[in-house]
Structures are given as C-alpha cells and as structure tokens.
Design a protein around this motif. Structure first.
Motif, PDB file in Angstrom:
ATOM      1  N   TYR A  21      78.763 -34.787  89.084  1.00 40.50           N
ATOM      2  CA  TYR A  21      79.543 -35.779  89.810  1.00 40.50           C
ATOM      3  C   TYR A  21      79.176 -35.859  91.293  1.00 40.50           C
ATOM      4  O   TYR A  21      78.510 -34.984  91.840  1.00 40.50           O
ATOM      5  N   LYS A 151      84.636 -41.369  90.626  1.00 42.91           N
ATOM      6  CA  LYS A 151      84.782 -42.820  90.544  1.00 42.91           C
ATOM      7  C   LYS A 151      85.010 -43.420  91.920  1.00 42.91           C
ATOM      8  O   LYS A 151      84.353 -44.391  92.318  1.00 42.91           O
ATOM      9  N   TYR A 152      85.949 -42.855  92.692  1.00 37.63           N
ATOM     10  CA  TYR A 152      86.278 -43.429  93.995  1.00 37.63           C
ATOM     11  C   TYR A 152      85.156 -43.213  95.012  1.00 37.63           C
ATOM     12  O   TYR A 152      84.924 -44.072  95.874  1.00 37.63           O
ATOM     13  N   THR A 154      81.974 -43.108  94.222  1.00 36.56           N
ATOM     14  CA  THR A 154      80.967 -44.099  93.828  1.00 36.56           C
ATOM     15  C   THR A 154      81.347 -45.474  94.356  1.00 36.56           C
ATOM     16  O   THR A 154      80.505 -46.216  94.879  1.00 36.56           O
ATOM     17  N   ASP A 155      82.631 -45.829  94.245  1.00 33.31           N
ATOM     18  CA  ASP A 155      83.112 -47.096  94.802  1.00 33.31           C
ATOM     19  C   ASP A 155      82.878 -47.144  96.304  1.00 33.31           C
ATOM     20  O   ASP A 155      82.424 -48.170  96.843  1.00 33.31           O
TER      21      ASP A 155
END
Length: 278
Positions: A21, A151-152, A154-155
């Motif tokens: 990650y 996820k955040y 990557t955003d």
C-alpha cells in the motif's frame, strides 16, 4: 514537522501495508504560535501539505516559494527542505507524511509532466477532504485504516495532477489549448485526424504539441486517439451486429487490417476473440 500547537498522529504501518500500500507515517494539523523554521533531508517519505491560514515559505530544489492560504505542496523528503513561517502572520497547515508501494512512481510521473511541487489548486476542498478522512481513520484507529488510507492517499496523489495546473506561470494558454485539442480528439475520433491537421487547426508546433500533450495527459495525441477508437470498438463488438470491416470504419480506422493490429496490440487478442470472450 515541528510546531507550537499541533494535533498529530504517528503511525507504524504493518509489514503488509509496507509491501502493498501507500501508507501514512504521520499526519496532523499545526498552528505556529511564533515564527517556525524547520529543516529536513534524507528521509524516505513524501510530504503533502495545504496551508489553511497565514503565510510562510518553503525552500526546495534550490528555490524558495511563498505559500499562502489554499496553497499546496507535494515534496520528496529525501531532498533538503526548509520551512519558514511568517513573523507577522504565522501559518496554519494540515499535512501528511506518507510512503509505500508506488509512491516514488507517482511522484516521478508528477514532476516529469512538468507539474510544480508548490501549487494553488482550483478546488482545495478535495485535498482537505482526503486529509480529514486520513486523520479520522487514524484518530479512531479504524480496523481497515491501512486499506482505506491507501485509497485516500491514492486520491490525494491523483488530485495533484490536474489541480497543480492551476499554478503554472505563463502556461495557462498552452494548457487551455491542450484541453481543447484533447476534447477535439475525443469528439472527432471517427474522422481522419493527423498531427499536421491539429498543428494547423490549433496553431501549435506538432513537436511542441506531442511533448506538452504527453506531459499533461501522460500519453501522446496518437495514443489517445487510438485508445478512444478501440473503446468505441469494444462497445460495438459487445452490443452491435456489425462485422469487423464495418466496425473499423465506424471507429475511424482506415482499414480492417490496421484495426485488428491496433486492437490486438491493446488487448492482446483480436476483435473477434474479444467478441466471443465477452
């Protein structure tokens, strides 16, 4: 980052997160009650920060930038970085240090396309929202915090690419032109489009066009055109009754042989194999 008044969280990621990650190293919100001077280098980390109030400067890559409310920075902490807060209006900011799989690749692509490491986004809310979610996840020690943090983060990285274009001195007209060219390609993909035609239509050197288009969109105009045509071909192959020759014409390919070759290059199968599989 040292500060006078901070709400921050230090994070120790799992071995799995380090392997798979993007992960948070520390995150927080800071208010400088007096002028702040800080120096960093040789850290395996990337820093993202957004100024929420006040004023300060950041020295990075032999340059010094002023930062005001709403300004953002995405920095490689392996390089020397210095931060200085204003004497009269000390700054407030939110930040996250992060690292992990693909972090270096994201940043390399970001700087390769010519994006500035300090920028004023058109929509700072998207960054504040990502930082809010990241902080909340770690504050409450959410059991899925590592997956959701990935996820955040990557955003956060993804938002930097288009938003950083808001502050590229002297390039707004070029960027606007590139956006118009891309819109033209995506709306006229069934027609014959050449670099010479785009160059004449939009008054831009074709060599400059290819170079700047790749910087902005990470693909060449020709690759973008082919991808759009193949996407349309997929739709026809899955839902239409046209044969390969008809589809090649409808998608803007000048011959069915060329269509088949380009489709196989993109999908590793022929159009007919794709139709049967899907």
């Amino acid at each position: 980052m040292e500060n006078d008044n901070a709400d921050k969280i230090f994070v120790t990621p799992s071995f799995y997160a380090k392997e798979h990650y993007l992960y948070v190293q520390d995150i927080g919100e800071s208010t400088s009650l007096h002028p702040l001077v800080s120096h960093r280098k040789n850290i395996h980390s990337f820093l993202f920060l957004i100024v929420t109030a006040g004023y300060g400067t950041i020295s990075y890559k032999s340059r010094t930038w002023e930062m005001h409310q709403g300004d953002c920075a995405w920095l490689d902490c392996s390089l020397p970085i210095s931060y200085t807060s204003s004497v009269s209006t000390p700054w407030e900011f939110k930040w996250v240090h992060f690292y992990g799989k693909d972090a270096f690749s994201f940043y390399t692509q970001f700087v390769t396309q010519g994006s500035p490491c300090i920028f004023t986004p058109g929509n700072p809310a998207v960054f504040n929202e990502c930082l809010f979610h990241l902080f909340t996840l770690h504050k409450r020690n959410d059991p899925y915090k590592e997956l959701l943090s990935h996820k955040y983060l990557t955003d956060l990285c993804a938002f930097c690419f288009p938003e950083s274009k808001s502050r590229l001195p002297g390039t707004h007209s070029t960027q606007d032109k590139l956006i118009r060219i891309r819109e033209y390609i995506l709306s006229h993909y069934t027609e014959k489009i050449s670099l010479d035609e785009l160059s004449k239509t939009f008054f831009i050197s074709k060599y400059h066009l290819v170079r700047e288009y790749r910087k902005s969109f990470a693909v060449t105009p020709g690759s973008d055109l082919i991808a759009c045509r193949i996407s349309h071909a997929k739709s026809l192959l899955r839902s239409g009754t046209q044969n390969i020759e008809e589809i090649s014409v409808l998608c803007g390919f000048h011959t069915s042989a060329y269509f088949i070759r380009m489709f196989k290059k993109a999908e590793n199968m022929t159009p007919l194999e794709y139709r049967k599989k899907w």
